[in-house]
Design an enzyme around this catalytic site. Structure first.
Site, mmCIF file in Angstrom:
data_model
loop_
_atom_site.group_PDB
_atom_site.id
_atom_site.type_symbol
_atom_site.label_atom_id
_atom_site.label_comp_id
_atom_site.label_asym_id
_atom_site.label_seq_id
_atom_site.Cartn_x
_atom_site.Cartn_y
_atom_site.Cartn_z
ATOM 1 N N LYS A 71 0.883 -1.238 0.106
ATOM 2 C CA LYS A 71 0.110 0.047 0.002
ATOM 3 C C LYS A 71 0.747 1.196 0.044
ATOM 4 C CE LYS A 71 -2.878 2.336 3.153
ATOM 5 N NZ LYS A 71 -3.787 2.291 4.401
ATOM 6 N N GLU B 113 10.955 -4.943 3.434
ATOM 7 C CA GLU B 113 10.828 -6.347 3.312
ATOM 8 C C GLU B 113 10.459 -6.576 1.732
ATOM 9 O OE1 GLU B 113 9.788 -4.838 5.951
ATOM 10 O OE2 GLU B 113 9.908 -6.269 7.722
ATOM 11 N N GLY C 114 -4.099 -1.680 5.565
ATOM 12 C CA GLY C 114 -3.499 -2.900 5.207
ATOM 13 C C GLY C 114 -4.146 -4.009 5.637
ATOM 14 N N ARG C 115 -4.516 -4.066 6.980
ATOM 15 C CA ARG C 115 -4.906 -5.540 7.406
ATOM 16 C C ARG C 115 -6.475 -5.523 7.149
ATOM 17 N NH1 ARG C 115 -3.440 -1.660 11.245
ATOM 18 N NH2 ARG C 115 -4.742 -0.727 12.450
ATOM 19 N N GLU D 233 -2.946 -5.394 15.860
ATOM 20 C CA GLU D 233 -2.389 -4.161 15.359
ATOM 21 C C GLU D 233 -3.744 -3.128 15.402
ATOM 22 O OE1 GLU D 233 0.656 -3.924 12.092
ATOM 23 O OE2 GLU D 233 -0.953 -3.305 10.758
ATOM 24 N N HIS E 43 -3.426 -31.053 20.660
ATOM 25 C CA HIS E 43 -2.186 -32.038 21.084
ATOM 26 C C HIS E 43 -1.028 -30.884 21.508
ATOM 27 C CE1 HIS E 43 -4.385 -35.522 20.206
ATOM 28 N NE2 HIS E 43 -5.180 -34.755 19.319
ATOM 29 N N LYS F 262 11.289 -0.075 13.115
ATOM 30 C CA LYS F 262 11.562 -0.189 11.602
ATOM 31 C C LYS F 262 12.866 1.228 11.598
ATOM 32 C CE LYS F 262 7.214 -0.733 9.444
ATOM 33 N NZ LYS F 262 6.091 -0.124 8.732
#
Ligand SMILES: O=P(O)(O)OC[C@H]1O[C@](O)(CO)[C@@H](O)[C@@H]1O
Length: 526
Positions: free
Chosen positions: A212, A218, A269-270, A356, A387, A502
Site C-alpha cells: 500500500k 521487506e 493494510g490489515r 495491530e 495436542h 523500523k
C-alpha cells in the site's frame, strides 16, 4: 451526533460491573445447558451462526451489554464510518474497506472521487486482467500461459490474502475452479524468497507486488530478489510483474509493471483482503466469480453488523462479550481455534487484524486510557491445537476465552469410516467435546486430574467453508474488532507502534548505533 467517550465514563459500563457473574459450569450442565445451546445463537450470512451458549452471559448480562451498546452508540459509530467520517483520527483518514464489497449508506466522495465507484472500477480492472491471463491473452515472452501467481508483500499485504487463498485452495480444486496455483513471499529472510522461487517455474509465473505504501523494506527487497531471479533466467521482469498499491505510493508512478491496480489510504493494510490487495491474487488463482462470491459473503455480514439489536448482530454481540471478558472478568488473551485445516493461517491473520488495531494505550484523542484494551490473540487449527497448548487452556492458571469455528462438511469430501465414524465426524465431535469440557469441567479426587471448568467459548458454525462463508467469516472479525475499538474509544485504524523498530533497524544497517543497539549489531555480525 456521536460522542466519543472512554469506556469507564459510561454509566452502562459501571452497571455492567455490578451484574452477577454467570456460573458457567452450572449454566452449561444438564437441561439448562441444552436450552442455552438452542437459545444463544445468532444467524450469520451464508447460513452460518454465532453460538455463544458457552460464554459467561445470561439474560441479565445481555441486557446490560445491550445498554452499553446503546450508550456507546455502536450502531451510530458504524454508520458514521461507512458514511465516510474521519474515523482514523491518528492519520486523519476515512475508513472505507466495507465499500469494497457494497454500498452500506450514503455515497462517499473523497478527493473528488465516488469511492464505491473507484473500488468497483479496480475490481473490474483486475477481473479483466485475470480473465485475460486465464484465456491465454496475456502470456509470457514465449507466448505461453502463466500457471502460477506469486504474491510479494508483508503484514496486511500478505496475511489476509494468504489465509484466504489457503482457505479456498482445496475447495477450488474440488469445484474445478483452481486456475493458477498461488505462492507467497513475505519475510525479508532470504530463505523465504529463495525457497519459493525454487518451488516455481519462474518463466510461467506472474508476481504480484503488493504494498500500500510502496515503501516497505521487506517487500522492496523481495521485489529486487525476484527481479534478479527473473533476469538470471533471461526473462524481462516487467513482463512478469504486476503491482497493487495506493495511487499516492512511489510504486504507482513506475512503468516497471505489466499492470497496476489500486487501493487507497482509506483502506488499512490489515483490512485490505477484499480490495485489490486480496482481489488480484485471488482472482488470478480462483477466477473473478469466486472472488465475487467472497465479497458477497462479506457484504451480507456487513449488513448484519448494522443491526441495532445486539441479539441480531453477531459482530456487535461478539465484541461486547469480548470487552466484558477483558475489562470486567479480567481475561488477557483470546484463542482462535478453527476446526478446519483450510483455516490454518486464519489465526495468523487475526493476530494482525486484532492486535495491530486494538493494541493501544491511548484513546482516539491521544489521552492515556485507564483500562485494558485489545487482548493477546493466538491460535491453531483443531484438532492439532488439542495436542499442543490445550493443557494450559484446560488447567492453566489463566482463563483464556476461546473462539471456535467449525463446519459440518469438509471441502474435498474424501473421507474414511474408522470405528463407525468418518474423520469429519471425529473433527466435529472433538469441537463439541471441547466446548463442554471447557465449560463444565470434571471433578476428580486427584487434583492433577481435576478440571475446574467455567472456561468460556463461542463457536461459529457453518455448513461448509466456501467463498461466501469465508467472506462472512472475515467480515465478522473485521467488524467485531471495529466495534471493540469503538467501545475502548481507541483508533483501531492506525499502527504507530510498528514504527520504532523500523527506524532502529535502519540505523543498524547504516551503522549508526551505540550502546545496546551496537552490542546486538556486533553479536549478530551486521
Ligand atoms: O502494504 P505495505 O504498505 O507494504 O505495509 C505492510 C504492512 O506493514 C505495516 O505497516 C506494519 O509495519 C502493516 O500495517 C501493513 O499491513
Amino acid at each position: 451526533m456521536v460522542n466519543w467517550n472512554n469506556l469507564d465514563t459510561l454509566a452502562s459500563f459501571q452497571t455492567l460491573t455490578n451484574v452477577k457473574e454467570v456460573d458457567l459450569k452450572a449454566a452449561m450442565t444438564g437441561e439448562s445447558g441444552a436450552d442455552r445451546v438452542k437459545r444463544y445463537s445468532v444467524p450469520m450470512a451464508a447460513g452460518m451462526a454465532f453460538n455463544y451458549a458457552a460464554k459467561k452471559v445470561d439474560d441479565d448480562v445481555l441486557e446490560a451489554l445491550a445498554k452499553l451498546a446503546e450508550e456507546a452508540q455502536l450502531a451510530e459509530k458504524y454508520k458514521e464510518l461507512y458514511n465516510g467520517a474521519v474515523i482514523n483520527t491518528g492519520e486523519k483518514r476515512l475508513v472505507l474497506h466495507q465499500l469494497t464489497r457494497g454500498q452500506l449508506g450514503e455515497k462517499v466522495v473523497a478527493d473528488g472521487v465516488d469511492k464505491r465507484e473507484f473500488y468497483v472500477e479496480q475490481q473490474k480492472k483486475f477481473s479483466e486482467f485475470a480473465e485475460k491471463v486465464h484465456a491465454g491473452e496475456i502470456v509470457n515472452a514465449a507466448g505461453e500461459k502463466f500457471t502460477t501467481v506469486v504474491q510479494i508483500g508483508i503484514g496486511g499485504s500478505d496475511l489476509g490474502p494468504r489465509a484466504m487463498y489457503l482457505a479456498l485452495e482445496n475447495w477450488a480444486k474440488k469445484n474445478d475452479t483452481l486456475k493458477m496455483e498461488a505462492k507467497f513471499i513475505s519475510n525479508v529472510d532470504p530463505d523465504d524468497a529463495a525457497a519459493v522461487l525454487n518451488s516455481v517455474d519462474v518463466a510461467h509465473s506472474i508476481f504480484v507486488l503488493v504494498s500500500k505504501s510502496g515503501t516497505t523494506l521487506e517487500t522492496l527487497t523481495n521485489e529486487s530478489f525476484v527481479k534478479d531471479a527473473l533476469k538470471n533466467a533471461g526473462l524481462d521482469p516487467a513482463k512478469h510483474m504486476i503491482a497493487v498499491t495506493s495511487e499516492t505510493s512511489p510504486l504507482a508512478k513506475s512503468a516497471d509493471y505489466l499492470a497496476a491496480f489500486f487501493m487507497d489510504d482509506y483502506i488499512g493494510g490489515r483490512f485490505s483482503s477484499t480490495s485489490a490487495v486480496g482481489g488480484a491474487v485471488l482472482s488470478l488463482a480462483f477466477g473473478p466469480d469466486v472472488f465475487a462470491q467472497f465479497l458477497e459473503g462479506a457484504a451480507e455480514e456487513d449488513k448484519l453488523s448494522m443491526n441495532e439489536n445486539i441479539l441480531e448482530n453477531p459482530e456487535m454481540l461478539d465484541a461486547l462479550i469480548g470487552v466484558y471478558e477483558r475489562n470486567i472478568l479480567g481475561y488477557q488473551a483470546t484463542a482462535v481455534l478453527p476446526y478446519s485445516q483450510a483455516l490454518s493461517r486464519f489465526p495468523a491473520h487475526l493476530q494482525q487484524l486484532d492486535m495491530e488495531s486494538n493494541g493501544k494505550s491511548v484513546n482516539r484523542f491521544g489521552e492515556p486510557v485507564n483500562y485494558v484494551t485489545g487482548p493477546v490473540i493466538f491460535g491453531e487449527p483443531g484438532t492439532n491445537g488439542q495436542h499442543s497448548f490445550y493443557q494450559l487452556l484446560h488447567q492453566g492458571t489463566n482463563i483464556v476465552p476461546l473462539q471456535f469455528v467449525g463446519f459440518k462438511n469438509s471441502q474435498i469430501g474424501t473421507d474414511v469410516v474408522i470405528e463407525d465414524s468418518t474423520s469429519q465426524q471425529k473433527l466435529c465431535a472433538n469441537v463439541a467435546a471441547q466446548i463442554v469440557a471447557f465449560a463444565c469441567g470434571k471433578e476428580d479426587e486427584n487434583s492433577n486430574k481435576n478440571f475446574e471448568g467455567g472456561r468460556p467459548s463461542s463457536i461459529i458454525i457453518g455448513d461448509q467453508l466456501d467463498p461466501k462463508a469465508l467472506g462472512a467469516l472475515l467480515a465478522h472479525f473485521e467488524n467485531k474488532i471495529m466495534f471493540q475499538g469503538f467501545l475502548w474509544n481507541v483508533n483501531s485504524f492506525d499502527q504507530e507502534g510498528v514504527q520504532l523498530g523500523k527506524v532502529l533497524a535502519k540505523r543498524v544497517l547504516a551503522h549508526d548505533t551505540d550502546g545496546a543497539l551496537k552490542e546486538y549489531s556486533d553479536l549478530l555480525n551486521i
